[in-house]
Design a protein around this motif. Structure first.
Motif, PDB file in Angstrom:
ATOM      1  N   ARG A   1       0.922  -1.328   0.008  1.00 33.16           N
ATOM      2  CA  ARG A   1      -0.163  -0.048   0.079  1.00 33.16           C
ATOM      3  C   ARG A   1       0.905   1.235  -0.140  1.00 33.16           C
ATOM      4  N   GLU A   2       0.401   2.210  -0.922  1.00 31.46           N
ATOM      5  CA  GLU A   2       1.230   3.230  -1.106  1.00 31.46           C
ATOM      6  C   GLU A   2       0.561   4.493  -0.131  1.00 31.46           C
TER       7      GLU A   2
ATOM      8  N   ASP B   1      -0.688   7.206  -0.637  1.00 28.60           N
ATOM      9  CA  ASP B   1      -2.049   7.580  -1.290  1.00 28.60           C
ATOM     10  C   ASP B   1      -3.199   6.748  -1.174  1.00 28.60           C
TER      11      ASP B   1
ATOM     12  N   ALA C   1      -5.020   1.302  -8.676  1.00 27.28           N
ATOM     13  CA  ALA C   1      -6.052   2.186  -7.406  1.00 27.28           C
ATOM     14  C   ALA C   1      -6.856   1.139  -6.596  1.00 27.28           C
ATOM     15  N   ASP C   2      -6.884   1.734  -5.501  1.00 24.75           N
ATOM     16  CA  ASP C   2      -7.776   0.882  -4.338  1.00 24.75           C
ATOM     17  C   ASP C   2      -9.117   0.780  -4.985  1.00 24.75           C
ATOM     18  N   GLU C   3      -9.676   1.446  -5.808  1.00 31.32           N
ATOM     19  CA  GLU C   3     -11.056   1.031  -6.369  1.00 31.32           C
ATOM     20  C   GLU C   3     -11.006  -0.134  -7.258  1.00 31.32           C
ATOM     21  N   GLU C   4      -9.883  -0.599  -7.316  1.00 31.48           N
ATOM     22  CA  GLU C   4      -9.702  -1.855  -8.367  1.00 31.48           C
ATOM     23  C   GLU C   4      -9.671  -3.208  -7.432  1.00 31.48           C
ATOM     24  N   ARG C   5      -9.748  -2.824  -6.088  1.00 32.57           N
ATOM     25  CA  ARG C   5      -9.636  -4.003  -5.290  1.00 32.57           C
ATOM     26  C   ARG C   5     -10.819  -5.001  -5.454  1.00 32.57           C
TER      27      ARG C   5
ATOM     28  N   ASN D   1      -3.272   3.871  -2.961  1.00 37.50           N
ATOM     29  CA  ASN D   1      -3.103   2.947  -4.146  1.00 37.50           C
ATOM     30  C   ASN D   1      -2.191   1.858  -3.713  1.00 37.50           C
ATOM     31  N   TRP D   2      -1.925   0.709  -4.667  1.00 36.52           N
ATOM     32  CA  TRP D   2      -1.211  -0.297  -4.440  1.00 36.52           C
ATOM     33  C   TRP D   2       0.002  -0.427  -5.465  1.00 36.52           C
ATOM     34  N   ARG D   3       1.062  -0.890  -4.906  1.00 32.55           N
ATOM     35  CA  ARG D   3       2.158  -0.984  -5.956  1.00 32.55           C
ATOM     36  C   ARG D   3       2.657  -2.395  -5.963  1.00 32.55           C
TER      37      ARG D   3
ATOM     38  N   ILE E   1       1.399   0.286 -10.603  1.00 33.84           N
ATOM     39  CA  ILE E   1       0.407   0.930  -9.681  1.00 33.84           C
ATOM     40  C   ILE E   1      -1.382   0.823  -9.912  1.00 33.84           C
TER      41      ILE E   1
END
Ligand SMILES: Cc1cc2nc3c(=O)[nH]c(=O)nc-3n(C[C@H](O)[C@H](O)[C@H](O)COP(=O)(O)OP(=O)(O)OC[C@H]3O[C@@H](n4cnc5c(N)ncnc54)[C@H](O)[C@@H]3O)c2cc1C
Length: 403
Positions: free
Chosen positions: A145-146, A148, A222-226, A150-152, A220
């Motif tokens: 988790r970054e 902001d 986005a968290d919405e793509e979880r 989001n995820w790396r 990267i």
């Protein structure tokens, strides 16, 4: 289960047949191992979708047709009969869509599902890694988790079918190595065109390249793509895997070359054989035809359960296991009947159906659960044998022995 069509099923079959006939020019030519361009296959799937014949078993609110498993089986049979290719987005529809439906947000469902069923976007399944296939929960691709939110993503997947032409994939990652291996995983939707995603096709012994290595270098997401909760990826993956088992040969679809085709081929070839070989070939042919009926009816038991709204149990594993075995036996006989022709890439009949089937089938004994793993399931869940000892279920993943 009654194997004859009911009047409603017969009428449905007629509709499917008429639609295929009317739109044949837009449908990609089939044969299990036929190739067509991505665009032609997309057009083919979109044409079938627009007629109401793709995404059949999925609810209408998600872009599906709200149909039944029996209708799905009828469409599969009629497409095979008409020599039309299966959908390019088979993995998308069979495995990814049910996962997005069960675990995705409303926003993800609206954004992805309709386009997936029409093959406007093609999807793949990014699960297996070099050291985690059967033991999927041992995977090492990380999502960190970054600041902001989001995820790396960093890591490597392998054997990813269709990644070379996919637009999206469902990606299983490790988000917490301090937890036991099944509890530190998280699932995402990944855009395959994103910078940092590299797809490298693998060449198979059939000469084709159906699957790939996929590398993630600082991708990267986005968290919405979880898909689902953080560290709840194993539960999400189980939805995918349950659907995979039914889709890969557990639902009565014939693997390899259909028995009728083998019979036709044998009839043409038997007269050329010596008397002794003819007797051997006939004996094998009889055994294969009986086995293939057994396997087909096991598949029908799965369909029967699904059509009553029940989840398929170990019969899906048994169906896949027996389907693979009989397909292999059939392809072996087909190649033997070819005699000297079998060593050439294309036969004097002008096609390489038997050689390519023979070369492709070992993969089917691995994909969607290897034969050994399926036997474990049958041993434990049907025969009641003791489960394998599992020492790694409770200890943190990061301390586990690396293979
Ligand atoms: C045609 C094909 C398409 C595929 N498509 C995809 C895809 O689209 N996406 C994706 O993520 N993956 C895909 N895969 C990968 C597939 O899921 C894995 O190959 C499979 O899970 C087996 O894992 P493995 O290859 O790592 O073998 P391993 O798990 O390393 O197994 C090696 C051998 O050990 C045996 N074995 C392992 N564990 C046990 C056990 N507990 N008991 C008894 N025997 C055991 C296995 O049966 C096998 O014979 C595909 C594979 C094939 C062949």
């Amino acid at each position: 289960m009654d194997f004859e069509d009911t009047p409603e099923e017969a009428a449905y079959r007629e509709r499917v047949r008429a639609y295929i006939k009317e739109h044949k020019s837009k449908l990609a030519p089939g044969g299990r191992y036929a190739d067509a361009s991505k665009e032609d296959q997309q057009l083919s799937q979109a044409t079938l979708y627009d007629g109401g014949f793709m995404g059949i078993g999925q609810p209408k609110e998600f872009g599906g047709q709200g149909g039944t498993p029996i209708q799905q089986a009828i469409v599969n049979q009629e497409l095979a009969e008409a020599g039309v290719a299966g959908p390019i987005n088979g993995i998308g529809m069979g495995m990814c869509a049910p996962t997005v439906i069960a675990h995705g947000s409303k926003e993800q469902q609206d954004r992805y599902l309709h386009r997936l069923f029409r093959a406007d976007d093609v999807w793949c399944q990014l699960f297996s890694e070099p050291a985690s296939g059967s033991d999927l929960a041992a995977l090492r691709t990380t999502a960190v988790r970054e600041a902001d939110g989001n995820w790396r993503i960093n890591g490597q997947k392998v054997w990813t079918t269709g990644a070379q032409f996919s637009d999206y994939g469902i990606l299983l990652t490790r988000t917490d190595p301090t937890l036991p291996k099944h509890r530190g995983l998280t699932m995402f939707v990944v855009d395959m065109h994103h910078p940092g995603v590299t797809v490298r096709p693998l060449r198979q012994m059939s000469g084709r390249s159906q699957f790939n290595e996929v590398y993630f270098d600082d991708v990267i997401i986005a968290d919405e793509e979880r898909l689902g909760d953080v560290n709840d990826g194993w539960r999400v993956a189980l939805t995918t895997l349950m659907n995979e088992r039914v889709n890969v040969g557990g639902g009565g679809s014939e693997l390899g070359v259909p028995a009728e085709e083998l019979l036709k081929h044998a009839r043409a070839r038997l007269p050329e054989l010596t008397e002794e070989n003819r007797a051997l070939a006939k004996r094998d042919l009889g055994a294969i035809l009986v086995d293939s009926l057994g396997s087909r009816y096991t598949g029908h038991r799965v369909l029967s359960k699904l059509s009553k709204g029940e989840a398929p149990g170990p019969e899906a594993s048994a169906g896949k296991l027996s389907g693979t075995r009989v397909a292999r036996h059939g392809a072996d006989l087909g190649v033997r009947l070819l005699g000297d022709d079998a060593v050439y890439a294309a036969t004097s009949d002008g096609n390489n159906l038997w050689q390519s089937t023979e070369a492709g089938l070992p993969g089917l004994a691995i994909a969607g659960g290897t034969n050994e793993v399926l036997r474990n399931i049958i041993g434990e869940r049907v025969l009641g044998l003791p489960a394998e000892p599992r020492l790694d279920k409770t200890s943190p993943f990061e301390g586990a022995k690396k293979s």
